[in-house]
Structure formats: structure tokens, C-alpha cells
Write an enzyme that holds these catalytic residues in place. Structure first.
Site, mmCIF file in Angstrom:
data_model
loop_
_atom_site.group_PDB
_atom_site.id
_atom_site.type_symbol
_atom_site.label_atom_id
_atom_site.label_comp_id
_atom_site.label_asym_id
_atom_site.label_seq_id
_atom_site.Cartn_x
_atom_site.Cartn_y
_atom_site.Cartn_z
ATOM 1 N N LYS A 127 75.699 104.260 -10.871
ATOM 2 C CA LYS A 127 74.387 104.037 -10.250
ATOM 3 C C LYS A 127 73.359 104.769 -11.116
ATOM 4 C CE LYS A 127 75.292 102.058 -6.123
ATOM 5 N NZ LYS A 127 75.721 102.862 -4.977
ATOM 6 N N HIS A 130 68.274 108.607 -10.921
ATOM 7 C CA HIS A 130 66.841 108.349 -10.792
ATOM 8 C C HIS A 130 66.052 109.596 -10.385
ATOM 9 C CE1 HIS A 130 67.186 108.274 -6.400
ATOM 10 N NE2 HIS A 130 68.291 107.556 -6.575
ATOM 11 N N HIS A 133 67.048 112.137 -7.820
ATOM 12 C CA HIS A 133 68.116 113.101 -8.078
ATOM 13 C C HIS A 133 67.605 114.415 -8.632
ATOM 14 C CE1 HIS A 133 70.704 109.389 -8.233
ATOM 15 N NE2 HIS A 133 71.313 110.146 -7.346
HETATM 16 N N1 ARG Z 1 76.910 111.619 -3.895
HETATM 17 C C1 ARG Z 1 76.114 111.860 -2.737
HETATM 18 C C2 ARG Z 1 74.832 111.074 -2.804
HETATM 19 O O1 ARG Z 1 74.387 110.724 -3.885
HETATM 20 C C3 ARG Z 1 75.759 113.317 -2.559
HETATM 21 C C4 ARG Z 1 76.933 114.223 -2.423
HETATM 22 C C5 ARG Z 1 76.580 115.464 -1.699
HETATM 23 N N2 ARG Z 1 77.640 116.411 -1.618
HETATM 24 C C6 ARG Z 1 78.620 116.416 -0.713
HETATM 25 N N3 ARG Z 1 79.536 117.345 -0.788
HETATM 26 N N4 ARG Z 1 78.658 115.533 0.258
HETATM 27 O O2 ARG Z 1 74.256 110.809 -1.769
#
Ligand code: ARG
Length: 571
Positions: A127, A130, A133
Site C-alpha cells: 500500500k 502516504h 503515515h
Molecule cells: N498497520 C496498521 C495500519 O496501518 C497499524 C498497526 C498498528 N499497530 C498495531 N500493533 N496494531 O493501520
């Protein structure tokens, strides 16, 4: 670390008061009104014990400590002892300590080397990386640096979103419409394109969804072809992410993302079953959280596959076992508040008391001036493009300024990227904010470039100083009585507070506390610079002022470092 409160408490201490030095220290106040002194000691509490009017007690203490060289003046006002520190003494202690400690000034060992995990950035592979982030990435990086500065051993984790049924779709889409040549050229764009196409096509032909489910099951079972494709997607994504991390000067100790926990799932499901937590619900397994006022946590889907929260439970347990953390900090958007609440509750129900040491540090949304940004709206603004634009815009400004001896390419990078990071850390993290170029790059506003420019200005003054003056300062040959003026004193007080501000910012997971203080330091420095002529003829006066410039430069560079922003010497 200099501690004036402690020094004052030791001076006030007297057996007859019936208070320990620590107790006195705890009672000291900093008056809101500066004309009431730098510190005040209230005597109400003593009246009962000493059977004396508090005013009288205050008068007695004021009289006893008045002559002490720590103070310029001590007054009794009603039940208070108001103390004005000797400006010369503050200047001496603060500046000499900063010069002695150099880049370690501001650091403390409050953490005693205990282990803290900071999880941040954690984008989803395949993905776009962006602008949204930037928040977790930059706030998390600063929280890591703050915890490091207060004496913790910090482990930085990037919990990559590299697992889930969407990879089944991606695999099918790639096989149907993709090519390695396209991937090579523009990995994320291509993957995103395939993924989007999958969705439009699957609407017409639902059998694609079945194919995708199959592909994901194969991936879960480690079938070589599916695994190889997934690994390729992951590798290409990481290459892109790392380009941005390099620009931001950010790194991690671990990239153990969601996929890392897939083989740990069966044991956890077994454990949850044994503890009687799992309830069947239309083929899926859930933990009922209704008694706690929350929707259920879905642990497995009807096809048995795990979910986001399940992998987070596995991750927390793994981290506890592997690192035996004192704190486990998650820097993740406030949109996931419910997820983290449910997750903590499940850990609690599993009997893990350490869930209290797992902390979700939320933050608000960033949007662009001309509308929000999200993958779903199809208007994706890549973070890398924003950073490159920041560099380009800064280079333009610098070409106009045309400062001699400046390597524009290098400095524009440090200032442009620094500006974006600084802006990100300027506001209370929980607030939503609008990304606005005019605010980010304003050299006169409360911005990164302004603080960096102040640092460069201090460096320039020091460059123009004679080596013998600097050597004298380093040897401690400074007459601090020249630094008792209003603007010097105001600046020195700000420098003095820095270690405390850093500790406070760490404790509250709030880098903006440091950012705001740093802006204050820079403003006070510039006021001092305008009010006072620094390179005067009198050598003693010149050296004293240069010592303050050197101390200010050191503090500004240290604080910028904790925000993850570079401190160029010329700009
Ligand atoms: N990958 C997830 C996102 O982009 C965020 C992860 C956050 N960390 C976790 N331990 N859940 O929304």
C-alpha cells in the site's frame, strides 16, 4: 543535573521545622507572578506543629536564609517565603554544566536502563506510504529518542501490516494482470493498481473472491509459489518504505510485523479456549466484551483464519516473553482506540497483569489544505513526494537568501525535512491538524526553520569569536556577573529547565512539550542577541556572553536531535 529546588530545600532545612529535605522540596512552589520570586515556600502547614503564626514562621526562615549566596533577595510576604535566586549563581551553574556535558546535557538516568518498547510507523505493505503515515512515524521516533534520553533501553518495532486476506487478492490479481517488469518500475503503484482492479472485477465475477481465499489459505500453509510472491511484495514495499525512513533519519530494531505471529496463533487460541474466553458466533470465534460495554473482539473468522486483534494479542505476549518490557508503547492513530481497548481487555481477561504496561499513544488526523487524504478516496499523497517537495521549496528560499558558504543541496535537505518533522511535533498530538506549506516553511514563525536558523546564528557568532576566547570558556574562565541582565537571565532559565522538560515530555508521550519549549528557547536567544552586543571589546564581558551563546547552541542542537531534526551550522 542541577537542581535548584533541592539546593533551596537544603538551605531551608532545619531540624526544628520537623520536615525532611525531600518534604520541603515537595512544598516549594514556582510563583506565577515573577515579582514574587523564582521560588516560594508556603508555611501554613508548619503553623500547627510549631504553634506559631505562619507569617512569623515565614519571617524567621527569610531572616535565617537571607544572607545565603544562593539568593539575591529573600522576602516574607504573608505566609510565604519568596526567594529570588542570584542571577549570577544561576548563570554560573547552568552554563558551566551545559558546557561540561555538551551533547549529553538534558539526558538523565531516571529510567535506570529498564526496557521500553516503542512501536511506531507500522504501515501496510503493498500500500502507499502516504502523508498520513508521517504521524506515527515521526511522533514514535521522537518518543523513542525521549525515552532513550531519560535512561531507558528502547527497542524500536515496526509492526508491519504484512498479513491478512488481502494478500490472497493481491496474489490472484498479480497472476492475472501483473508483470515483474511493471513491479520493478513502480512497485507500490502497480500493486495498488492490481488490487483496485481486483475489486472492480470481483464485483462482476464473485468467483475471484473464492480464488483469493484459496490463495490466502495456501499462503498460510506456506505453499512455495504463494509464499514467494508474498515475499516479493514485502521486499519491494520495504525498499520503498526504507527510502522514506532514510530521508527522515529513522530506523528500527525489528520489523516483526503481523505475519511474524501467524505460527503463534494456534497455541494462543488453545490458551484462550482453556481459559473459557472463546464463544462461537455464526461460525466465528469471539470474546464477548458486552459486560465491559464494548462490541465483541473477533478472534477467528468462520474459515478459522486469524484477525488483526488476534495478531496483536500474540505480539504482546511475544514481546513480554522476549523483552520483558517495563512499558510497551503503541503509537497508533486514535481511530484505533476501540481496537486497543478491546485488545487490552482480552489480555486482562487472559489474566495478564502486564497489560497495564501496554500503552496506546493515540494521535489525531492530518489532512491537506485542499481535502483529506485516504486510499479510499483515491487521492493519495505519497510521503516521499511531500518530503521531496519540502526540499525543493527550501532550496528555492535558500537560493534567494544566497548565504555564502552554504551547501544548498545538503542544507535544503536538512531544513526541508526538518521543517516537516518539526511541524508534525509542534501541536498536541491528539489534535487533528491541517498540513499547510506556508506554515511549515515560514522562517520567522514557530517553525523548524526558525529554530534551525537560530542555531546557525549562534554558530556564526561562535565562528567569529577568537579561538583564545573559546579556549578560556572551555577552561571555565568566565565571569558570570556579566550575565545578570533581563534577557540573559530569561534565556538561562529556559536552558535550565530543559532536562525537566525532556522528562515531562517522555512521561506524557508528548514531544510537543519539548517542541514548544525549544521555540521559547530560540525566541529568548534571539531577544538576547538583539538586546546585547556580544563581541564587545572588554574580553571578560565578551567571554561571558560567548559562553551563553555556546550553551544555547548546545541546548538547541540537543533538543532538535531529540525531535529527529538536524541542526545545520550554516543556512
Ligand atoms: N498497520 C496498521 C495500519 O496501518 C497499524 C498497526 C498498528 N499497530 C498495531 N500493533 N496494531 O493501520
Amino acid at each position: 543535573m542541577i537542581n535548584f529546588k533541592q539546593q533551596i530545600a537544603e538551605t531551608i532545612y532545619d531540624e526544628a521545622l520537623g520536615l525532611s529535605v525531600e518534604e520541603i522540596q515537595g512544598m516549594l512552589e514556582i510563583p506565577a507572578d515573577e515579582t514574587m520570586g523564582d521560588y516560594a515556600f508556603p508555611c501554613f502547614r508548619l503553623a500547627k506543629v510549631l504553634r506559631m503564626a505562619p507569617q512569623k514562621i515565614a519571617a524567621g526562615i527569610a531572616e535565617r536564609i537571607g544572607g545565603c549566596e544562593l539568593f539575591a533577595k529573600v522576602e516574607q510576604v504573608n505566609a510565604y517565603v519568596n526567594m529570588f535566586l542570584s542571577r549570577e549563581r544561576i548563570a554560573e551553574e547552568v552554563i558551566s554544566e551545559i558546557i561540561r556535558e555538551g551533547d549529553a546535557y538534558g539526558r538523565t538516568d531516571l529510567g535506570g536502563g529498564k526496557t521500553v518498547i516503542v512501536e511506531y510507523s507500522s504501515p501496510n505493505i503493498a500500500k502507499p506510504f502516504h502523508i498520513g503515515h508521517i504521524r506515527s512515524t515521526v511522533i514514535g521516533n521522537s518518543i523513542y529518542k525521549l525515552y532513550d534520553a531519560v535512561g531507558y533501553h528502547v527497542i524500536r518495532i515496526n509492526h508491519l501490516g504484512d498479513y491478512g486476506t488481502q494478500f490472497g487478492k493481491m496474489i490472484v490479481a498479480y497472476r492475472k494482470w501483473g508483470s515483474e517488469a511493471e513491479l520493478e518500475k513502480a512497485p507500490i503503484q502497480s500493486l495498488l493498481g492490481y488490487y483496485t482492479k481486483f475489486h472492480t472485477e470481483a464485483e462482476k465475477d464473485p468467483s475471484l473472491d473464492d480464488e483469493a481465499r484459496e490463495a490466502f489459505v495456501k499462503l498460510e500453509h506456506g505453499e512455495p509459489e504463494e509464499t514467494a510472491l508474498w515475499e516479493r511484495f514485502r521486499e519491494l514495499s520495504l525498499q520503498e518504505f526504507n527510502r522514506v525512513y532514510d530521508m527522515l533519519g529513522i530506523s528500527f530494531d525489528s520489523y516483526a510485523g503481523e505475519s511474524f505471529y501467524s505460527d503463534k496463533m494456534p497455541a494462543i487460541l488453545e490458551e484462550m479456549k482453556e481459559k473459557g474466553l472463546l464463544v462461537k458466533s455464526r461460525g466465528a470465534q469471539i470474546v464477548d466484551l458486552e459486560p465491559y460495554g464494548m462490541t465483541p473482539a473477533m478472534i477467528t473468522k468462520s474459515d478459522g483464519s486469524s484477525l488483526y486483534v488476534t495478531r496483536d494479542i500474540a505480539a504482546a505476549m511475544y514481546r513480554k516473553k522476549t523483552y520483558d518490557f517495563y512499558k510497551n508503547i503503541y503509537v497508533v492513530a486514535s481511530q484505533q482506540n476501540l481496537h486497543f481497548k478491546q485488545w487490552k481487555k482480552v489480555l486482562e481477561l487472559m489474566g495478564y497483569e502486564w497489560q497495564e504496561d501496554c500503552i496506546h499513544v493515540p494521535f489525531g488526523l492530518v489532512s491537506l489544505k485542499d481535502g483529506t487524504m485516504s486510499t479510499r478516496h483515491g487521492r493519495v499523497v505519497f510521503l516521499e513526494d511531500v518530503l521531496n517537495q519540502a526540499i525543493e521549496k527550501t532550496a528555492e528560499i535558500m537560493r534567494d537568501k544566497n548565504t555564502p558558504g552554504v551547501d544548498i543541496d545538503e542544507v535544503a535537505r536538512e531544513v526541508g525535512i526538518g521543517a516537516v518533522i518539526f511541524q508534525e511535533l509542534s501541536n498536541n498530538r491528539i489534535k487533528d491538524y491541517v498540513f499547510d506549506w506556508d506554515k511549515v516553511l515560514n522562517f520567522d514563525g514557530e517553525t523548524g526553520p526558525y529554530v534551525q536558523y537560530t542555531h546557525a546564528r549562534a554558530c556564526s557568532v561562535l565562528r567569529n569569536a577568537a579561538e583564545e576566547d573559546l579556549a578560556a570558556i572551555r577552561a571555565g574562565n568566565v565571569d558570570y556577573s556579566y550575565l545578570t541582565g533581563e534577557s540573559a537571565n530569561a534565556l538561562i532559565k529556559m536552558l535550565y529547565q530543559v532536562p525537566e522538560v525532556i522528562a515531562d515530555a517522555a512521561a506524557k508521550y508528548e514531544p510537543s512539550i519539548l517542541t514548544r519549549h525549544l521555540i521559547d528557547v530560540a525566541q529568548k536567544f534571539n531577544k538576547f542577541y538583539h538586546d546585547e552586543h556580544i563581541l564587545v571589546d572588554d574580553p571578560a564581558e565578551k567571554r561571558a556572553k560567548l559562553a551563553l551563546v555556546l550553551a544555547s547552541k548546545t541546548v538547541i542542537a540537543n533538543c532538535l536531535g531529540l525531535l529527529g531534526v538536524k541542526a545545520p551550522e550554516r543556512m
